[in-house]
Design an enzyme around this catalytic site. Structure first.
Site, PDB file in Angstrom:
ATOM      1  N   LYS A  55     -11.579 -65.880-100.759  1.00  0.00           N
ATOM      2  CA  LYS A  55     -11.060 -64.468-100.180  1.00  0.00           C
ATOM      3  C   LYS A  55      -9.378 -64.235-100.285  1.00  0.00           C
ATOM      4  CE  LYS A  55     -15.507 -63.979-100.152  1.00  0.00           C
ATOM      5  NZ  LYS A  55     -16.095 -64.981 -99.411  1.00  0.00           N
ATOM      6  N   ASP A  65     -13.857 -69.826 -88.054  1.00  0.00           N
ATOM      7  CA  ASP A  65     -13.973 -69.157 -89.600  1.00  0.00           C
ATOM      8  C   ASP A  65     -12.714 -68.135 -89.619  1.00  0.00           C
ATOM      9  OD1 ASP A  65     -14.169 -67.942 -91.969  1.00  0.00           O
ATOM     10  OD2 ASP A  65     -16.474 -68.093 -91.967  1.00  0.00           O
ATOM     11  N   TYR A  86     -21.105 -64.348 -90.316  1.00  0.00           N
ATOM     12  CA  TYR A  86     -21.479 -64.056 -91.844  1.00  0.00           C
ATOM     13  C   TYR A  86     -22.773 -64.622 -91.932  1.00  0.00           C
ATOM     14  CZ  TYR A  86     -21.202 -65.080 -96.579  1.00  0.00           C
ATOM     15  OH  TYR A  86     -21.432 -65.159 -97.950  1.00  0.00           O
ATOM     16  N   ARG A 125     -13.263 -87.127-107.585  1.00  0.00           N
ATOM     17  CA  ARG A 125     -14.033 -86.727-106.387  1.00  0.00           C
ATOM     18  C   ARG A 125     -13.289 -87.012-105.155  1.00  0.00           C
ATOM     19  NH1 ARG A 125     -17.836 -90.063-104.657  1.00  0.00           N
ATOM     20  NH2 ARG A 125     -18.745 -90.482-106.852  1.00  0.00           N
TER      21      ARG A 125
HETATM   22  C1  LIG Z   1     -16.124 -65.109 -93.266  1.00  0.00           C
HETATM   23  C2  LIG Z   1     -16.784 -65.817 -94.416  1.00  0.00           C
HETATM   24  N1  LIG Z   1     -16.994 -67.155 -94.334  1.00  0.00           N
HETATM   25  C3  LIG Z   1     -17.390 -67.804 -95.327  1.00  0.00           C
HETATM   26  C4  LIG Z   1     -17.922 -67.282 -96.573  1.00  0.00           C
HETATM   27  C5  LIG Z   1     -18.551 -68.106 -97.693  1.00  0.00           C
HETATM   28  O1  LIG Z   1     -17.722 -68.403 -98.551  1.00  0.00           O
HETATM   29  P1  LIG Z   1     -17.947 -68.731-100.181  1.00  0.00           P
HETATM   30  O2  LIG Z   1     -18.546 -67.537-100.686  1.00  0.00           O
HETATM   31  O3  LIG Z   1     -16.605 -68.989-100.671  1.00  0.00           O
HETATM   32  O4  LIG Z   1     -18.959 -69.931-100.106  1.00  0.00           O
HETATM   33  C6  LIG Z   1     -17.728 -65.891 -96.651  1.00  0.00           C
HETATM   34  C7  LIG Z   1     -18.280 -65.244 -97.989  1.00  0.00           C
HETATM   35  O5  LIG Z   1     -18.167 -64.067 -98.356  1.00  0.00           O
HETATM   36  C8  LIG Z   1     -17.276 -65.068 -95.647  1.00  0.00           C
HETATM   37  O6  LIG Z   1     -17.148 -63.826 -95.712  1.00  0.00           O
END
Ligand SMILES: Cc1ncc(COP(=O)(O)O)c(C=O)c1O
Length: 382
Positions: free
Chosen positions: A200, A175, A103, A51
């Protein structure tokens, strides 16, 4: 390796991934172990418990930190877990400004999880300085930025908003999931923290869920490291391996994502069933000049509204054959989705609600003509 000497593609393949010292394995092994032998109490080879740290995770963290131009990086079990760690940095009674097309999961985390625990937040259009100014409070400690945004592909001038936050004593987090460090480097533009959903483009093959945080400030790094271990939302070694493998081809994949998205956009712009195409590469996009300045390419995400409204949009997303109807984005295969009823359902009825006629594409790296034909056929049929 002396990383400063090498280009992005070289670092994507080698940073943090020297051949395994004990066996010579060229590929970083999946260290599927929870614990590590100690010669005597406290005498070990840098690893005690997985961890806290695991060698496969360390390789991933070093590689991604190098790609973001960061001194430290931390891998998490998902993008949301990475975001959670960043929000936990905030002192009690802080205020955060989030974008008006954040998001949906980010909005949900801020409003429904941290909100009840005392975090205050305001929503702003970060492309409009007056909106950012109006949302700002003396207690604002964090500015949350997405660029390009999900799902509307808005473009925020990262250098300008990061400066705005810094001048007011707040941190700026970007992000960078949609752009990836290949197309955009927020820390070099003045941001303090970068977060990713590695699920992604970084993973790139729709076979893993993960997250990442990159920082330069040593105190913030120490705090994130503490939270990563104390909260424990860490990825397993196999997941780290999958992201590491994906990242090796990030540059070539992103070039093809950008080229294929441009081909799809050219068709959409001419199709009578399409109303309004959103893609930062279009000269008519309001953020085009900013995107051109702060990005190496315009990415693989495209959004558009369908002239026939929600019913036509719903029909379209179930009629394509190559574009698979699914949530998520950023992998080799093309995906299509209806944000209002899928990825952004959690913001329905809020200030962040999206147009029900909107369709979002994650343009993959298949043959461009096949993708264009698939979409054109589906649009002709609605
Ligand atoms: C721009 C963006 N940030 C964060 C996330 C969250 O990521 P996760 O699904 O890996 O938890 C997503 C998920 O679609 C996203 O599109």
């Amino acid at each position: 390796m002396n990383e400063g000497e090498f280009g992005f593609e070289t670092r994507a393949i080698h940073a943090g991934q020297a051949p395994d010292a004990s066996t010579g394995a060229v590929v970083t092994p999946i260290y599927q172990t929870s614990t590590y032998a100690q010669a005597e109490v406290g005498v070990h080879q840098g690893y005690e418990y997985s961890r806290t740290a695991n060698p496969t995770r360390t390789a991933l963290e070093r590689c991604l930190a190098s790609l973001e131009g960061a001194s430290s990086g931390f891998a998490f079990a998902s993008g949301m877990a990475a975001e959670d760690a960043v929000l936990r940095l905030l002192p009690k009674d802080s205020h955060v400004v989030i974008p008006d097309d954040a998001y949906g999961g980010t909005y949900r985390l801020v409003s429904k999880v941290f909100g009840p625990a005392g975090l205050q937040y305001s929503v702003a259009d970060l492309t409009d300085p007056a909106s950012l100014q109006a949302a700002w409070r003396p207690s604002t400690r964090l500015l949350w930025v997405e660029s390009p945004t999900n799902p509307l592909l808005g473009v925020v001038d990262i250098a300008a908003v990061a400066r705005f936050a810094r001048e007011r004593g707040a941190r700026c987090v970007v992000d960078n999931t949609f752009a990836t460090p290949y197309l955009q480097q927020p820390l070099a533009l003045g941001a303090d923290i970068v977060v990713h959903s590695t699920t992604k483009y970084l993973g790139g093959h729709s076979d893993v869920v993960g997250g990442f945080v990159a920082v330069n400030d040593v105190d913030v790094a120490a705090h994130i490291a503490y939270l990563q271990n104390a909260v424990g939302a860490v990825p397993g070694p196999l997941d780290c391996f999958l992201v590491l493998r994906g990242v090796k081809t990030l540059a070539v994949r992103m070039d093809r994502h950008c080229a294929n998205a441009a081909a799809v956009v050219a068709m959409l712009e001419r199709h009578p069933a399409v109303d309004n195409v959103r893609y930062p590469g279009l000269p008519t996009h309001p953020g085009h000049e900013t995107a051109d300045r702060q990005m190496r390419g315009f990415g693989g995400m495209v959004a558009f509204t369908v002239a026939g409204g929600e019913d036509a949009a719903l029909e379209l997303v179930s009629s394509t054959k190559l574009f698979t109807l699914a949530e998520s984005l950023g992998a080799v295969e093309s995906l299509i989705e209806h944000p209002a009823r899928m990825t952004h359902l959690s913001v329905a009825g809020s200030a962040l609600a999206v147009d029900p006629a909107l369709v979002r594409l994650s343009v993959g790296i298949e043959t461009a003509d096949d993708l264009v034909d698939d979409l054109r056929r589906a649009l002709d049929g609605i």
